[in-house]
Motif scaffolding. Structure first.
Motif, mmCIF file in Angstrom:
data_model
loop_
_atom_site.group_PDB
_atom_site.id
_atom_site.type_symbol
_atom_site.label_atom_id
_atom_site.label_comp_id
_atom_site.label_asym_id
_atom_site.label_seq_id
_atom_site.Cartn_x
_atom_site.Cartn_y
_atom_site.Cartn_z
ATOM 1 N N ILE A 423 5.812 0.309 -4.368
ATOM 2 C CA ILE A 423 4.718 0.304 -3.833
ATOM 3 C C ILE A 423 4.380 -1.492 -3.891
ATOM 4 C CG2 ILE A 423 2.298 0.773 -3.876
ATOM 5 C CD1 ILE A 423 3.305 3.255 -5.381
ATOM 6 N N PHE A 424 4.132 -2.017 -2.525
ATOM 7 C CA PHE A 424 3.722 -3.407 -2.332
ATOM 8 C C PHE A 424 2.615 -3.846 -2.916
ATOM 9 C CE2 PHE A 424 7.455 -1.981 0.088
ATOM 10 C CZ PHE A 424 8.341 -2.935 0.216
ATOM 11 N N GLN A 425 2.718 -5.290 -3.026
ATOM 12 C CA GLN A 425 1.326 -5.975 -3.514
ATOM 13 C C GLN A 425 0.309 -5.817 -2.625
ATOM 14 O OE1 GLN A 425 2.157 -10.199 -3.908
ATOM 15 N NE2 GLN A 425 0.038 -10.449 -4.635
ATOM 16 N N SER A 426 0.457 -6.230 -1.012
ATOM 17 C CA SER A 426 -0.594 -6.221 -0.202
ATOM 18 C C SER A 426 -0.586 -4.870 0.665
ATOM 19 C CB SER A 426 -0.357 -7.306 0.454
ATOM 20 O OG SER A 426 -1.292 -7.473 1.756
ATOM 21 N N PRO A 427 -1.541 -4.158 0.476
ATOM 22 C CA PRO A 427 -2.002 -3.084 1.410
ATOM 23 C C PRO A 427 -2.153 -3.445 2.846
ATOM 24 C CG PRO A 427 -3.604 -3.281 0.155
ATOM 25 C CD PRO A 427 -2.896 -4.317 -0.442
ATOM 26 N N TYR A 428 -2.446 -4.706 2.963
ATOM 27 C CA TYR A 428 -2.632 -5.197 4.299
ATOM 28 C C TYR A 428 -1.572 -5.474 4.987
ATOM 29 C CZ TYR A 428 -7.479 -5.695 2.522
ATOM 30 O OH TYR A 428 -8.390 -5.418 1.776
ATOM 31 N N ARG A 429 -0.413 -5.748 4.500
ATOM 32 C CA ARG A 429 1.049 -5.971 5.102
ATOM 33 C C ARG A 429 1.938 -4.865 4.872
ATOM 34 N NH1 ARG A 429 2.312 -11.502 4.587
ATOM 35 N NH2 ARG A 429 4.355 -10.941 3.474
ATOM 36 N N SER A 430 1.662 -3.896 4.118
ATOM 37 C CA SER A 430 2.788 -2.831 3.778
ATOM 38 C C SER A 430 2.579 -1.616 4.995
ATOM 39 C CB SER A 430 2.612 -2.594 2.343
ATOM 40 O OG SER A 430 1.498 -1.720 1.856
#
Lengths: 612, 322, 297
Positions: A423-430
């Motif tokens: 699960i990635f850091q930025s939900p705006y980019r993932s």
């Protein structure tokens, strides 16, 4: 003496005249430090620049007044405003890399404010002042340093140049707009210390704008809490932090993680009004546990609840009657360990010739949460990506259930890829902006299980339910969701593969503190109910106690120590960990301004910003 | 060390430019001499008898291996010998010498107007963003941008050269060998065409980059320091606009080098462009080679200069260690 | 830094299917609507024109450069053929060839750019090195050079114009792909080991659609101008074919006497180019709007 007097300030969008901030009134006395706290979108930057009489494009000053040192900023000519800016009221921006002009040398950028305000009668005097202020912020005052361009300085040095720029004309008041966002805790502590010392030395009043309640609680004399462009609470620090009267402040305080005690927070999720959204209700009512019918009918007025302590809440009497419980949950007892689920041995990686990881080993057991803590440049993300098969250029081994994994995700078996989810850091980019939530969650289903369309939509609904989202979200696009909702979707996408291990890479660092708390709570529940193992990568030591069983501390690619969370947080055995803990701000509420800061001397060397 | 690296970069960039020039020469050669459509047929026309073609092939040396032909030709080019014109038999270098000057003058005069005008318009529109001028500007520039250069030129001819008013000559004829600036009247319409067909594009880019700079954090910082608006724009915003403009400038000069062919043809201006179009209709191989090679070479050199200036003018690139 | 609120960008009404989203975003801008209308109009003229034309395009109806009359509304051309008829006939080639050349150029350029930007290996260097060479030639010059030598075949002209477009599109696509492939949703797909072509086709390409549509419009406008210019230079379509660019070439010597024979094809070419350009403007505005979703306070 009052240096700042804001009265009924309203700033609205120029187009549809909806308010960005409204009914803002407060004063700042000479030498005082006032903290303005708010989550993103609360209007804090709008207020910060309005104090200098500056409104960003598309925003207009609609009502109320801002007086600086007795002068109404809105009533004077732009030339007179110019004269006050920098000389009487200085501004320190959020991001020094963007705020320093890349085309000009440091000398020029420091000197021009002096020249503009005719401070110093000749060049030698001005240069003298520049050197003086550089020494005050602990930067070299050499000609060589002054001839540099911003890109030739480290992040911490750029930050200090910005402080020097703000203080150079010895202003009466200085506005600090999130000056430490994205800095490592060590650097943050040093920057705050410098600012505080300078303010005290020159009895400069300061307004400190931040999303970080813990930092503000250590600095400010008085605190203003913003919510959705309105004041929620304003009062002396002791009052706000000892007896928070507004439900929002109470929620924020309980959401802040603390390295010293394990909190179990239950944050209500609801919709925060977007900036400029017109509402005929208390903006917090949808998230408020005390909300009654009248909260949804009208916006409450500001009421006094104590000496110099005002809040905006219909139900403040009910709220006051309910004590703030320190919800402390007991630390978890470590499970009986069988064999490690995931095992990393001697992991070494480098970017070109720069070593990033030097022989890191760790084990992750089933059902446990292992936190990997480190500042920027510690190699924690490289470690997480290597484990996930996203960074194949490493030496050493990663094994899953005793079998060594291939280095790249493409060389691993379907089963292995399915079991380890990232699960990635930025939900705006993932999340792909061109795919609906449903499509995003369906992709792993059809890829790993060949699930049919019809079947998949049931599973999508089920996955959304597991992360507490309504099933109609499946039809939405990511830009119709909030940051917290997006992160839940990203978690749901990982969950549909029924993994054994979730690798969470700074999953809360792009989110507001109250949203962070709810995501941590969700992960905690998933771990408990579904028996997932979590590898929780974070820079935030304070979060660790709330979620982790064990902790691994990384510094510059080497493993400093690993141990039980309680052990490391209460009795760290390594200096580095101790220093990190000392610099992690926690909420202080005593009357004396606390020292956030340990033994930090300024150093220009290891100053990094998080990649956020 | 830093100094060496900088020179090292320039030397590498020069190497790339020389390499592109060489490849360009191969492309031109291939197009003219090695294409399946036989050059001899191209010269004589499709009705030529096989015997005539055979003689022509021998004359042109087309029977030799391609590599030999290329080395011969390229060796000549390097010392300024582009061969002889099929039509007049005169050495190409004599034929195009004055034409190079004419085209260069046309391009330089246009550029001298285009850059100040485009930059001034763009900056002005950005500073008065959403003002009346900016609105007019943002409606008209896309329209101007879309028009092909020869349409712009024809409109000018109709308005000022023939049908409506007859102010300027519609054809730019002047005695060969004379310096074109001695006939300023004939220059007006060709220069105006090139200017009008490129200024909107430049101004649009300048406007966008200036707005970007004006909205930057460092410009806001400069304002909040209490600097005068003029200082904010001149010292803080504009220096960061120069480099994007430079790169756009190279693109525009590239457009001009292509546009000049059309514009010269339209006004019968005696430059490299007309020598190329004439050569195309006369099937004058050597002349086609020389004209395309020179125009393409000009573009390679312009890009080289733009890249070097970019590095010189960007502190971050200039002081880079590698 | 743009702070993004933990609120959705507002309750949205958009429910367009994924693939059409960029179109739906662009349609909100006036430029797109006007551009599409103009372009459709020109395409209609080009397609239906020959059926509406009063004469055959090679038919002599009057003296050369005859003035407008009841028989020939816009007069006649240099050989005495009806100007209106030739305008109605003369759009087909430009319209078909310009669309074809852009489509071929886009396919080539996007393929090159995607592969170069996504592979980030030696392949990237080779592909981009190739585009550098093509870029050294002014687009028109490249076309002119090869057409002059190999003859004015329509397929060759389309191909050459396309080849001239391709490197510029490839560079743009490569840059966009590089940016997009660093995004975490692409990494998420990599971690699942989705086939590479599917990552390119379903994760990366849909997010390039708006900037690529901007490029499509610009390229179409350039193609129109280029094809017309080639004919105008006499290197494109050959007489007696009816073609707008060629008409201008044939009739401009009599601008004083019979301007209609030049002005009308000029207007149709300009409108076509303008329509294409406006469409790209609309998409450009939609693209700029995407970045403004984060609201800074």
């Amino acid at each position: 003496m009052t240096v700042i007097d804001v009265d009924g300030l309203r700033v609205e969008l120029a187009g549809d005249r909806s308010p960005i901030v409204d009914e803002i009134s407060f004063t700042v006395q000479a030498g005082e430090l006032v903290g303005i706290v708010g989550e993103s979108g609360s209007g804090k930057t709008t207020i910060a620049t309005a104090l200098s009489g500056h409104f960003r494009r598309g925003a207009r000053h609609a009502a109320g007044s801002v007086a600086v040192d007795g002068t109404d900023m809105g009533a004077i000519s732009s030339k007179a405003r110019q004269d006050l800016r920098g000389r009487v009221i200085a501004y320190m921006p959020q991001d020094p890399t963007a705020a320093l002009n890349p085309a000009l040398r440091i000398r020029r950028q420091l000197e021009e404010a002096l020249t503009a305000h005719r401070i110093g009668s000749n060049r030698a005097e001005r240069r003298g002042r520049i050197r003086e202020v550089l020494r005050e912020v602990a930067l070299p005052d050499t000609d060589d340093f002054l001839s540099r361009y911003p890109h030739q300085l480290s992040g911490g040095q750029q930050q200090r140049v910005c402080i020097a720029m703000a203080f150079i004309c010895q202003p009466k008041v200085i506005v600090l707009d999130e000056p430490t966002t994205g800095l490592d805790v060590t650097t943050q502590a040093q920057v705050l210390e410098t600012v505080k010392t300078l303010c005290e030395r020159h009895s400069t009043a300061a307004i400190y704008v931040s999303h970080d309640l813990a930092v503000v609680s250590n600095l400010a004399d008085r605190v203003l809490v913003l919510y959705a462009g309105r004041m929620a609470e304003f009062g002396r620090r002791a009052a706000v932090f000892n007896s928070p009267a507004h439900p929002y402040t109470r929620m924020l305080l309980s959401a802040i993680p603390d390295p010293k005690e394990r909190k179990s927070t239950h944050v209500r999720t609801g919709r925060t009004p977007a900036p400029g959204e017109v509402i005929d209700a208390c903006p917090f009512s949808s998230r408020c546990e005390f909300a009654t019918e009248r909260c949804t009918l009208s916006d409450p007025p500001m009421v006094e609840v104590g000496v110099e302590h005002a809040i905006r809440c219909h139900e403040h009497e009910t709220v006051a009657a309910v004590p703030m419980e320190a919800a402390v949950s007991a630390p978890r007892a470590p499970d009986d360990r069988a064999d490690a689920l995931l095992s990393v041995k001697d992991l070494t990686a480098s970017y070109g010739t720069n070593p990033v990881l030097a022989g890191v080993s760790l084990d992750l057991f089933s059902h446990e949460c292992l936190a990997v803590v480190g500042e920027s440049g510690s190699g924690k993300t490289t470690l997480a990506k290597s484990i996930a098969g996203l960074m194949p250029a490493y030496d050493g081994t990663v094994s899953y259930r005793g079998r060594e994994l291939a280095r790249g995700a493409r060389s691993r078996s379907t089963e292995e890829r399915r079991s380890l989810q990232y699960i990635f850091q930025s939900p705006y980019r993932s999340l792909n902006p061109r795919k609906t939530v449903g499509q995003a969650i369906r992709a792993p289903l059809s890829h790993f299980f060949g699930t049919s369309e019809a079947e998949a939509s049931n599973q999508v609904a089920a996955a959304l339910e597991r992360v507490a989202l309504p099933s109609e979200f499946a039809r939405r696009f990511p830009d119709e969701l909030s940051g917290g909702e997006r992160q839940r979707v990203a978690i749901a996408r990982a969950l549909v593969t029924e993994p054994d291990v979730l690798i969470c890479d700074e999953v809360t660092s792009a989110l507001d503190v109250s949203v962070q708390a709810s995501i941590v709570e969700l992960l905690e529940d998933l771990r408990e109910q579904e028996g997932l193992a979590l590898l929780f990568v974070t820079h935030n030591l304070a979060l660790v106690r709330s979620i982790a069983d064990r902790v691994t501390v990384l510094d510059r690619g080497t493993l400093i120590e690993t141990g039980a969370a309680t052990e490391i947080l209460d009795r760290p055995s390594e200096d580095y960990t101790r220093r990190l803990l000392a610099h992690t701000p926690t909420v202080k509420s005593g009357d004396a301004t606390g020292t956030i800061l340990g033994d930090s001397g300024p150093d220009g060397g290891r100053n990094g910003r998080h990649s956020s | 060390m830093r100094l060496w690296n900088r020179h090292g970069w320039i030397i590498r960039r020069l190497g790339v430019a020389v390499l592109s020039l060489w490849v360009v020469s191969i492309v031109v050669f291939m197009a003219t001499q090695a294409l399946p459509g036989d050059a001899a047929v191209a010269i004589l026309g499709r009705q030529a008898t096989p015997e005539a073609v055979a003689i022509m092939r021998a004359d042109l040396g087309l029977n030799r291996p391609l590599v030999t032909q290329y080395i011969d030709w390229f060796g000549g080019v390097l010392v300024g010998d582009f061969g002889e014109s099929v039509g007049s038999g005169a050495p190409i270098s004599d034929l195009i010498g004055s034409r190079i000057v004419n085209t260069a003058v046309l391009l330089v005069v246009s550029a001298v107007i285009i850059f100040p005008a485009g930059i001034a318009l763009g900056v002005f529109a950005a500073l008065r963003r959403d003002g009346p001028l900016d609105r007019v500007f943002s409606v008209t520039t896309p329209a101007m941008n879309a028009l092909p250069a020869f349409v712009v030129g024809l409109v000018l001819v109709i308005l000022f050269g023939t049908t409506v008013w007859k102010i300027f000559p519609a054809t730019a004829l002047f005695p060969p060998g004379e310096f074109p600036l001695r006939h300023p009247d004939v220059m007006v319409l060709p220069v105006a065409t090139l200017v009008l067909s490129t200024v909107p594009y430049l101004a649009l880019i300048v406007r966008a980059t200036t707005i970007e700079a004006l909205e930057s954090d460092y410009v806001q910082m400069a304002r909040l320091k209490g600097l005068r608006p003029r200082t904010v724009v001149l010292v803080h915003a504009l220096p960061n606009v120069v480099v994007p403009i430079l790169q756009t400038g190279a693109v525009i000069l590239g457009h001009l080098a292509g546009g000049v062919v059309v514009v010269e043809f339209l006004f019968r201006y005696p430059g490299l462009g007309t020598s190329l179009t004439n050569a195309v209709s006369a099937r004058d191989l050597a002349l086609i080679q020389a004209s395309t090679l020179l125009l393409a070479a000009a573009i390679v050199v312009i890009n080289l200069i733009a890249d070097i200036l970019t590095v010189q003018l960007t502190p971050r690139l200039r002081t880079a260690e590698t | 830094m743009t702070a993004v609120a933990d609120t959705a960008a507002g309750p949205s009404r958009r429910r367009a299917p994924t693939g059409l989203r960029s179109l739906a975003d662009a349609w909100k801008h006036l430029q797109t609507k006007v551009g599409v209308i103009i372009t459709l109009l020109i395409v209609l003229v080009a397609v239906a024109g020959p059926y509406l034309a009063p004469y055959a395009h090679t038919e002599f109806v009057d003296l050369p450069f005859g003035k407008p009359s009841g028989d020939a509304w816009f007069g006649t051309d240099n050989l005495g053929r009806d100007v209106l008829t030739r305008v109605l006939y003369g759009g087909r080639t430009v319209v078909v060839m310009s669309f074809l050349s852009v489509v071929v150029g886009m396919v080539l350029g996007i393929a090159f750019g995607l592969v170069a930007g996504y592979s980030r290996t030696w392949l990237d260097d080779v592909l981009m090195g190739t585009t550098d060479i093509v870029l050294a030639f002014p687009h028109l010059l490249l076309t002119l050079l090869f057409v002059a030598m190999a003859g004015p075949h329509k397929w060759l002209i389309v191909l050459l114009v396309a080849v001239g477009h391709a490197p510029r599109i490839a560079r743009l696509t490569r840059g966009l792909t590089l940016d997009a492939s660093r995004l975490e949703y692409v990494e998420a797909a990599e971690a699942m080991a989705l086939p590479r072509w599917r990552i390119l086709a379903s994760e990366i390409l849909p997010n390039l659609s708006t900037p690529l549509m901007v490029e499509f419009g610009v390229r179409l406008a350039i193609s129109v101008g280029m094809l017309a210019a080639l004919s105008f230079l006499g290197a494109g379509l050959q007489p007696p074919e009816a073609d707008w660019g060629l008409m201008i070439n044939e009739n401009r010597s009599a601008l004083n006497v019979q301007p209609w024979a030049v002005v009308i094809p000029m207007a149709t070419i300009s409108l076509f180019a303008l329509g294409a350009y406006l469409i790209s403007e609309g998409f450009a505005r939609a693209f700029a709007g995407v970045d403004r979703q984060g609201i800074r306070t």
